[in-house]
Design a protein around this motif. Structure first.
Motif, short mmCIF file in Angstrom:
data_model
loop_
_atom_site.label_atom_id
_atom_site.label_comp_id
_atom_site.label_asym_id
_atom_site.label_seq_id
_atom_site.Cartn_x
_atom_site.Cartn_y
_atom_site.Cartn_z
N PRO A 8 0.83 -1.21 0.00
CA PRO A 8 0.00 0.00 0.00
C PRO A 8 0.86 1.25 0.00
CG PRO A 8 -0.77 -1.56 1.65
CD PRO A 8 0.54 -2.08 1.16
N PHE A 9 0.39 2.25 -0.71
CA PHE A 9 1.08 3.54 -0.85
C PHE A 9 0.45 4.53 0.13
CE2 PHE A 9 1.27 7.33 -4.05
CZ PHE A 9 2.04 8.05 -3.16
N VAL A 10 1.26 4.99 1.10
CA VAL A 10 0.79 5.93 2.12
C VAL A 10 1.45 7.28 1.89
CG1 VAL A 10 0.63 6.41 4.60
CG2 VAL A 10 0.56 4.03 3.77
N LEU A 11 0.61 8.33 1.83
CA LEU A 11 1.13 9.69 1.72
C LEU A 11 1.02 10.36 3.08
CD1 LEU A 11 2.12 12.19 0.18
CD2 LEU A 11 -0.27 12.66 -0.45
N ILE A 12 2.16 10.83 3.62
CA ILE A 12 2.20 11.53 4.91
C ILE A 12 2.40 13.02 4.64
CG2 ILE A 12 3.41 11.77 7.12
CD1 ILE A 12 4.30 8.85 6.83
N VAL A 13 1.49 13.85 5.18
CA VAL A 13 1.55 15.29 4.94
C VAL A 13 1.69 16.00 6.28
CG1 VAL A 13 0.42 17.26 3.85
CG2 VAL A 13 -0.02 14.94 2.98
N ASP A 14 2.85 16.65 6.49
CA ASP A 14 3.11 17.36 7.74
C ASP A 14 4.25 18.33 7.48
OD1 ASP A 14 3.86 18.08 10.49
OD2 ASP A 14 2.64 16.35 11.09
N ASP A 15 4.16 19.52 8.06
CA ASP A 15 5.21 20.51 7.83
C ASP A 15 6.38 20.36 8.80
OD1 ASP A 15 3.44 21.35 9.93
OD2 ASP A 15 4.37 23.34 9.86
N VAL A 16 6.29 19.41 9.74
CA VAL A 16 7.37 19.19 10.72
C VAL A 16 8.09 17.89 10.35
CG1 VAL A 16 7.96 18.84 13.14
CG2 VAL A 16 6.07 20.38 12.52
N PRO A 17 9.36 17.97 9.92
CA PRO A 17 10.09 16.76 9.52
C PRO A 17 10.12 15.68 10.58
CG PRO A 17 11.28 18.73 8.83
CD PRO A 17 10.15 19.21 9.70
N ALA A 18 10.21 16.06 11.85
CA ALA A 18 10.26 15.05 12.92
C ALA A 18 8.98 14.23 12.96
CB ALA A 18 10.50 15.74 14.26
N ASN A 19 7.83 14.90 12.76
CA ASN A 19 6.56 14.18 12.76
C ASN A 19 6.49 13.19 11.59
OD1 ASN A 19 5.69 15.60 15.00
ND2 ASN A 19 4.63 17.18 13.80
N ILE A 20 7.02 13.63 10.43
CA ILE A 20 7.03 12.74 9.26
C ILE A 20 7.89 11.51 9.55
CG2 ILE A 20 7.83 12.51 6.89
CD1 ILE A 20 6.96 15.38 6.40
N ARG A 21 9.05 11.74 10.17
CA ARG A 21 9.94 10.61 10.46
C ARG A 21 9.28 9.62 11.41
NH1 ARG A 21 13.91 14.69 10.58
NH2 ARG A 21 13.79 14.79 12.87
N ILE A 22 8.56 10.12 12.40
CA ILE A 22 7.91 9.25 13.38
C ILE A 22 6.84 8.38 12.70
CG2 ILE A 22 6.38 9.21 15.38
CD1 ILE A 22 7.87 11.73 16.38
N LEU A 23 5.97 9.02 11.90
CA LEU A 23 4.90 8.27 11.23
C LEU A 23 5.48 7.28 10.21
CD1 LEU A 23 2.22 11.06 10.66
CD2 LEU A 23 2.13 9.18 12.30
N ALA A 24 6.51 7.71 9.49
CA ALA A 24 7.14 6.83 8.51
C ALA A 24 7.75 5.61 9.19
CB ALA A 24 8.20 7.59 7.72
N GLU A 25 8.32 5.82 10.37
CA GLU A 25 8.91 4.70 11.11
C GLU A 25 7.81 3.72 11.56
OE1 GLU A 25 11.67 2.23 12.85
OE2 GLU A 25 11.95 3.91 11.47
N PHE A 26 6.66 4.29 11.97
CA PHE A 26 5.55 3.44 12.39
C PHE A 26 5.12 2.50 11.25
CE2 PHE A 26 3.70 6.74 15.62
CZ PHE A 26 4.78 6.50 16.45
N LEU A 27 5.17 3.02 10.01
CA LEU A 27 4.54 2.32 8.88
C LEU A 27 5.54 1.75 7.87
CD1 LEU A 27 1.70 4.94 8.22
CD2 LEU A 27 1.44 2.72 9.35
N ARG A 28 6.84 1.82 8.19
CA ARG A 28 7.82 1.45 7.16
C ARG A 28 7.72 -0.02 6.77
NH1 ARG A 28 12.34 -1.05 9.28
NH2 ARG A 28 12.52 -1.05 11.56
#
Length: 369
Positions: A8-28
Motif C-alpha cells: 500500500p502507498f501511504v502519503l504523509i503530509v506534515d510541515d514538521v520533519p520530525a513528525n514525518i519521520r515518526i509516522l514513517a517509522e511506524f509504517l515502514r
C-alpha cells in the motif's frame, strides 16, 4: 487499493520533519511511504500518483489540513482516497469538523505506533472491501443488462420466423389435395404458431410493465364471459383431479347469462385470471372446489379461492418473480405476471392462506375509471 502483491502507498503530509519521520517509522514495514511538507505539494502528488491512504496534519502554513482535505474530496481523481487526520488539535469540535469534511478518522498526537498501524490497516481493508463490492455490483449490473438485452432481442427476433410459420398453413390448406390427417396436422402447426406469437407478445407486454412503460388500453368488458370461457378451456385440467369450477357474482351463483361489466384491458384481464386459476387448480386437492367471485363496483373486486394452503416458504414471496415451490415445471411467473397486470390497471393483488381453514384466496382489486 493496489493489487494484492503490491505494498500500500501511504502519503504523509506534515510541515514538521520530525513528525514525518515518526509516522514513517511506524509504517515502514509493509508500506511504501511518500511525504509532502506543504498542502499544495500534497494536492499535486495525490493527483499525479494517487495514494491508497493519506495521513494529514491540520496545522500547516499557507494551507491547513482542513482545506487540503476539502480540495481532495472535491476532486474526482482523489475523492475516494481515505484521509486520516493526525494532529495535535484535540478539541471535540476540531475532530467533528475534520470528519464532516470527509475524513475517515482522526488521531490526536502523540499517537502510539500500534494505534496508527491499526487505524491505517483497518481503513485500507475497508477501502479494498468497498472497491471489491463496487466491482461486483458493476458486474451484476452489466449481467442484468446483458440478460435484458438478450431477452429483448429474442422476443423481437422470434416474431420474424413465426410470421412465416403462421402464414404458410392457410396457403397449404388452400392448395387442397390433403388427407384429413394432413389437414389436422397443418391446423395444429398454425395453432401452435399463433399460441407462440401470443406468448411472445405477452412477454413483451410484461417487459414494458416491469419498466412502467406499458400503455393500458382499458375498455368496458364482460368479466363473467371471460371467466366462463376460462372454465371451458380449463375443464380438462380440472378433470384430472375432478375439481369443480364455480363462478359467483357478489356471492351468488352465476346464472350463465347475465354480464358483469367492468373496465379493464380484455386480453390482460384474461391472462391475469388464467394465471390465478391455473395456480389454484394446481394447488387444489382431489375433488376440490375452485371459486371465482366477481364484485362489480369502484373498485371492482375479483377473488379466486381454492382448498389447500400455500407452503410456508412461499408465503412471503408469492408474487415475486421466479418464485415457485414443489413444481418441477413451474416458471414462477404466473402470480408475478398477475401482480404486474393488476398494477398496470392501477390496482393491487394480495394472497391470504389459512392453515386453520385449509383455504387460499387471491384478491384482485381494480379501480374503475
Amino acid at each position: 487499493m493496489p493489487d494484492s502483491d503490491k505494498r500500500p502507498f501511504v502519503l504523509i503530509v506534515d510541515d514538521v520533519p520530525a513528525n514525518i519521520r515518526i509516522l514513517a517509522e511506524f509504517l515502514r514495514d509493509g508500506h511504501d511511504i511518500r511525504v509532502a511538507a506543504r498542502g499544495a505539494d500534497a494536492l499535486d502528488l495525490a493527483r499525479r500518483l494517487p495514494p491508497d491512504i493519506i495521513l494529514l496534519d491540520v496545522v500547516m502554513p499557507d494551507m491547513d489540513g482542513y482545506e487540503v482535505c476539502r480540495r481532495l474530496k472535491a476532486d474526482p481523481v482523489t475523492a475516494e482516497i481515505p484521509i486520516i487526520f493526525v494532529t495535535a488539535k484535540f478539541a471535540p469540535e476540531d475532530e467533528a469538523y475534520g470528519l464532516s469534511l470527509g475524513a475517515v478518522d482522526y488521531i490526536v498526537k502523540p499517537a502510539s505506533p500500534a494505534v496508527v498501524r491499526a487505524r491505517v490497516k483497518n481503513h485500507l481493508e475497508l477501502r479494498a472491501a468497498r472497491e471489491t463490492l463496487a466491482r461486483q455490483n458493476a458486474a451484476l449490473t452489466e449481467a442484468a443488462k446483458l440478460r435484458e438485452d438478450v431477452d429483448r432481442i429474442m422476443r423481437h427476433d422470434l416474431k420474424a420466423p413465426l410470421t412465416g410459420i403462421i402464414g404458410l398453413p392457410p396457403l397449404i390448406l388452400n392448395e387442397g389435395n390433403l388427407s384429413d390427417t394432413q389437414s389436422m396436422f397443418v391446423h395444429l402447426i398454425e395453432e401452435s404458431g399463433l399460441k407462440m406469437l401470443s406468448m411472445i407478445n405477452q412477454s413483451l407486454d410484461l417487459f414494458k410493465m416491469e419498466r412502467g412503460t406499458y400503455v393500458l388500453r382499458a375498455e368496458s368488458m364482460d368479466a363473467a364471459a371471460v371467466v366462463r370461457r376460462l372454465f371451458v378451456e380449463m375443464a380438462t385440467v380440472a378433470g384430472y383431479k375432478r375439481n369443480v369450477l364455480a363462478l359467483t357474482v357478489a356471492g351468488r351463483p352465476d346464472d350463465g347469462k347475465m354480464p358483469v361489466r367492468l373496465t379493464a384491458e380484455r386480453l390482460l384481464f384474461y391472462t391475469m385470471l388464467a394465471n390465478c386459476l391455473k395456480n389454484a387448480l394446481e394447488a387444489s386437492p382431489e375433488e376440490g372446489v375452485v371459486t371465482v367471485d366477481l364484485r362489480p363496483g369502484d373498485p371492482a373486486v375479483i377473488t379466486v379461492t381454492n382448498q389447500g394452503v400455500v407452503p410456508a416458504d412461499m408465503r412471503g414471496r408469492f408474487f415475486t418473480k421466479y418464485a415457485t415451490s414443489g413444481k418441477l415445471d413451474g416458471t414462477g411467473l404466473g402470480t408475478y405476471s398477475a401482480r404486474l397486470i393488476a398494477e398496470a390497471h392501477g390496482g393491487t393483488v394480495r394472497m391470504e392462506t389459512s392453515d386453520a381453514t385449509g383455504m387460499t384466496t387471491i384478491t384482485i382489486i381494480l379501480p374503475q375509471r
